[in-house]
Design an enzyme around this catalytic site. Structure first.
Site, mmCIF file in Angstrom:
data_model
loop_
_atom_site.group_PDB
_atom_site.id
_atom_site.type_symbol
_atom_site.label_atom_id
_atom_site.label_comp_id
_atom_site.label_asym_id
_atom_site.label_seq_id
_atom_site.Cartn_x
_atom_site.Cartn_y
_atom_site.Cartn_z
ATOM 1 N N SER A 1 0.833 -1.195 0.000
ATOM 2 C CA SER A 1 0.000 0.000 0.000
ATOM 3 C C SER A 1 0.879 1.261 0.000
ATOM 4 O O SER A 1 1.674 1.470 -0.904
ATOM 5 C CB SER A 1 -0.940 -0.048 1.205
ATOM 6 O OG SER A 1 -1.957 0.904 1.108
ATOM 7 N N ASP B 1 -10.201 -5.676 -3.639
ATOM 8 C CA ASP B 1 -9.621 -4.543 -2.902
ATOM 9 C C ASP B 1 -10.520 -3.320 -3.052
ATOM 10 O O ASP B 1 -10.812 -2.889 -4.165
ATOM 11 C CB ASP B 1 -8.224 -4.243 -3.444
ATOM 12 C CG ASP B 1 -7.426 -3.333 -2.529
ATOM 13 O OD1 ASP B 1 -8.024 -2.446 -1.893
ATOM 14 O OD2 ASP B 1 -6.201 -3.506 -2.459
ATOM 15 N N HIS C 1 -7.516 -6.057 0.503
ATOM 16 C CA HIS C 1 -6.374 -5.151 0.475
ATOM 17 C C HIS C 1 -5.145 -5.686 1.209
ATOM 18 O O HIS C 1 -4.023 -5.480 0.761
ATOM 19 C CB HIS C 1 -6.790 -3.809 1.098
ATOM 20 C CG HIS C 1 -5.746 -2.737 1.002
ATOM 21 N ND1 HIS C 1 -5.340 -2.195 -0.196
ATOM 22 C CD2 HIS C 1 -5.010 -2.116 1.965
ATOM 23 C CE1 HIS C 1 -4.414 -1.270 0.016
ATOM 24 N NE2 HIS C 1 -4.190 -1.208 1.318
#
Length: 306
Positions: free
Chosen positions: A115, A231, A258
């Site tokens: 991320s 996600d 995610h």
């Protein structure tokens, strides 16, 4: 599923003043048989290096030295409030570069990010490309410049966010995992390991105008991309755009949400093992991006073409 937060003391952790008045938790461990390659792990916003626990254990078993950290204000360093300017993307970049410079021992280094951490990996590679062999970018999104969202929930005052914390944690849990058993596996403090005021500062401080398509197109090392099909933070189309922009990159789309390092720990471990062991000599001849769909979708796609 591996336990994400072991309660016992970890002898490989240490409090390090990475820069003046910025202390972080650094995890460093080398295997009994070291192959002279170091793998650096950079977690996402609100996370902790322990989200990579399964990958760290697996990489160590393969003979790689491991270095990771809880970024400033995250994990074990999240107890105290700090001013907003301490949480800008620029400050985290300085931390990431300092960590790399202090703990890298040679040119055999691999960067793994999840991320928000993927942007840090990309920047470290661009600044130290002669010392980085490969990049692994998990749930990183498209090849676009970072900018805070004007009308997101994190534009609300900190006091309001604190009142909304139970709701934010619930929504975050739903967005992070596709698998129902995984959603219940982590405690709230394990899932989002940061104060609400600090998280607000992080989200409002994610400004990186340089990180556009041209910046990502300049990546010349092997790049492994992975994204969850379900996600809710990262658009699948954005990740495919990244795959098309980065020369010779490989994208794997997994049946997950995610938090890939936790929900798809075994699959990510397999991808890492294969990617780390691959010879680099053929990379210079790669020009087209490669896309790998989930197995079920790949089978359906083959049937439709018959």
């Amino acid at each position: 599923m591996p336990k994400v937060y072991p309660k016992s003391y970890c002898p490989y952790e240490s409090h390090v003043e990475i820069r003046k008045r910025r202390k972080i938790i650094v995890y460093e461990r080398r295997p009994s048989r070291h192959n002279n390659t170091t793998v650096f792990f950079y977690h996402g916003a609100g996370g902790t290096y322990r989200h990579f626990e399964a990958q760290i254990a697996h990489v160590l078993s393969l003979g790689y030295r491991v270095v990771s950290c809880d970024m400033y204000g995250h994990g074990a360093t999240a107890a105290r409030a700090a001013p907003r300017h301490m949480f800008t993307f620029e400050q985290f970049c300085y931390d990431a570069l300092t960590l790399f410079d202090r703990y890298s021992e040679n040119e055999r280094n691999v960067l793994v990010g999840h991320s928000y951490g993927t942007s840090l990996c990309t920047l470290v590679y661009n600044e130290r490309r002669s010392r980085v062999q490969k990049l692994v970018l998990l749930s990183g999104g498209g090849p676009y410049a970072l900018a805070p969202e004007k009308y997101s929930i994190f534009s609300l005052p900190t006091a309001v966010l604190s009142c909304l914390k139970p709701l934010i944690l619930k929504l975050f849990r739903e967005a992070c995992f596709h698998s129902t058993p995984r959603k219940a596996a982590l405690q709230d403090g394990e899932l989002l390991s940061i104060r609400m005021d600090s998280l607000r500062h992080v989200m409002q401080g994610q400004l990186w105008e340089e990180g556009d398509e041209a910046y990502h197109a300049s990546l010349t090392c092997p790049v492994l991309l992975a994204v969850g099909k379900h996600d809710r933070f990262i658009s699948l189309q954005d990740e495919i755009s990244m795959n098309l922009i980065v020369p010779g990159s490989v994208l794997h789309i997994l049946n997950a949400g995610h938090l890939l390092p936790i929900e798809c720990a075994e699959e990510i471990n397999d991808l890492l093992e294969s990617f780390l062991s691959n010879d680099l000599s053929d990379h210079c001849s790669l020009h087209a991006a490669t896309l790998y769909l989930p197995k079920r979708e790949k089978a359906q796609s083959n049937e439709s073409t018959v």
